[in-house]
Design a protein around this motif. Structure first.
Motif, short mmCIF file in Angstrom:
data_model
loop_
_atom_site.label_atom_id
_atom_site.label_comp_id
_atom_site.label_asym_id
_atom_site.label_seq_id
_atom_site.Cartn_x
_atom_site.Cartn_y
_atom_site.Cartn_z
N LYS A 243 0.83 -1.21 0.00
CA LYS A 243 0.00 0.00 0.00
C LYS A 243 0.87 1.26 0.00
N PHE A 244 2.03 1.19 0.65
CA PHE A 244 2.95 2.32 0.65
C PHE A 244 3.39 2.64 -0.79
N ILE A 245 3.75 1.60 -1.53
CA ILE A 245 4.16 1.80 -2.93
C ILE A 245 3.00 2.35 -3.75
N ALA A 246 1.80 1.83 -3.52
CA ALA A 246 0.62 2.34 -4.23
C ALA A 246 0.37 3.80 -3.89
N PHE A 247 0.56 4.16 -2.63
CA PHE A 247 0.36 5.55 -2.20
C PHE A 247 1.29 6.49 -2.97
N LEU A 248 2.55 6.06 -3.14
CA LEU A 248 3.52 6.90 -3.85
C LEU A 248 3.16 7.09 -5.32
N GLN A 249 2.38 6.18 -5.86
CA GLN A 249 1.99 6.25 -7.26
C GLN A 249 0.72 7.08 -7.48
N MET A 250 0.06 7.48 -6.40
CA MET A 250 -1.15 8.29 -6.50
C MET A 250 -0.80 9.77 -6.70
N SER A 251 -1.64 10.45 -7.44
CA SER A 251 -1.53 11.90 -7.52
C SER A 251 -2.21 12.52 -6.31
N ALA A 252 -1.99 13.80 -6.11
CA ALA A 252 -2.63 14.49 -4.99
C ALA A 252 -4.14 14.42 -5.10
#
Length: 354
Positions: free
Chosen positions: A290-299
């Motif tokens: 989920k941390f990696i997915a979070f980094l791939q999200m835009s604001a």
């Protein structure tokens, strides 16, 4: 000639008798034999009484006693602990913690406090320095400094150029853990080993990302192996805390300031997170993914998918980045930080209340 020979024998005989009499009347008392502890099954009452006496003796220890008194109690504990159920062992463990806290308490005048703080500063700057102005210390400080290393007494770096006395983390691992059930033994021995060296200094981490990830996995595994451990609540706290330290760090050593993308993350941390993400059936591995997915999200995506509002504390700590920190906490279900902890799990073989 015969008469002379007889007289010589008489003199020798008298000398021997006088020598023997002198030995018997010597002022040197005989060395008493040490008391023998009866361990036979036929005298359990005596051993029970011994344990009762230990409790009383432990409660009498304060900052006027010597290291000899501590060492005597610790020797008695080694005899008594194997004979007791866990509940009684834990009672003695609590008493031992209180005993050392009283023993290490020092009351200082303002001048004595200043002298001790100067000693702490000098030691921080020059660890091998010989202390001068020793006579300016409080009498108890003088005694404890002379006897550190005895009876598991240590002087350790408490951060912010402060030195503090403590009971060595190895005390519980050596005196108590060998006689306790597996769950409690594993907890104490692991925490004691981790805390022999400082993990935190001036609110910053002295551990690298590999160490933090290993500790987080260990405590997660401990929760699964020993769900009925007496220390289960502290183990859960440690698992949650090391997860937070892995993904966020501390205020003085943050993993990232804004979590914009992978390039904003400390490389060593990102490497460990990606290794964890490959594991299966692990809460920490799920958080890593989920941390990696979070980094791939835009604001914008974060605003749409994560409903989070920063707290007042987060606003004070992170300023303009408070929202992204609140979003990360909620998305990864990070609950525990060093600043909101009421337990000290970094200085002993158990967690101590703050």
């Amino acid at each position: 000639m015969v008469k002379f020979f007889r007289m010589s024998k008489l003199i020798i005989l008298l000398s021997s008798c006088l020598g023997l009499l002198a030995c018997q009347n010597s002022d040197t008392p005989p060395v008493p034999e040490p008391p023998q502890v009866q361990t036979s099954a036929s005298e359990p009452v005596d051993l029970t009484q011994m344990c009762d006496n230990i409790q009383h003796n432990m409660q009498q220890i304060d900052n006027t006693r010597t290291t000899f008194a501590l060492e005597q109690i610790n020797q008695d504990l080694k005899v008594c602990l194997p004979l007791l159920p866990l509940a009684e062992q834990l009672k003695l463990l609590d008493l031992s913690t209180q005993m050392y806290q009283r023993f290490l308490h020092v009351e200082r005048s303002a001048t004595e406090q200043l002298a001790f703080e100067q000693h702490a500063f000098d030691m921080a700057q020059h660890p091998t320095i010989q202390q001068s102005h020793f006579e300016k210390f409080a009498a108890r400080d003088q005694y404890l400094l002379k006897h550190k290393g005895q009876a598991y007494l240590e002087l350790h770096d408490a951060g912010a150029s402060k030195l503090a006395y403590r009971r060595s983390p190895q005390y519980l691992a050596i005196i108590f853990a060998p006689y306790m059930p597996d769950a409690e033994q594993v907890f104490i021995e692991r925490l004691a080993n981790d805390n022999m060296q400082s993990s935190l200094q001036d609110a910053g981490l002295t551990l690298d990302a590999t160490d933090i990830a290993e500790r987080a996995l260990f405590w997660e595994d401990y929760l699964q192996r020993y769900p009925k451990s007496h220390f289960i609540a502290d183990a859960r706290y440690l698992a949650e805390l090391y997860a937070t330290l892995l993904f966020k760090g501390t205020a003085q050593s943050p993993v990232s300031y804004d979590y914009v993308d992978e390039s904003s993350i400390q490389p060593a941390v990102l490497f460990e997170v990606k290794k964890l993400a490959e594991l299966q059936k692990s809460t920490l591995a799920n958080q890593a993914r989920k941390f990696i997915a979070f980094l791939q999200m835009s604001a914008e995506q974060r605003l749409n998918e994560i409903s989070a509002q920063p707290t007042a504390q987060q606003k004070r700590e992170h300023g303009e980045q408070a929202l992204v920190h609140a979003q990360l906490n909620q998305y990864l279900n990070l609950k525990t930080t060093l600043t909101n902890s009421k337990r000290d799990c970094f200085s002993d073989g158990i967690c101590l209340p703050l």
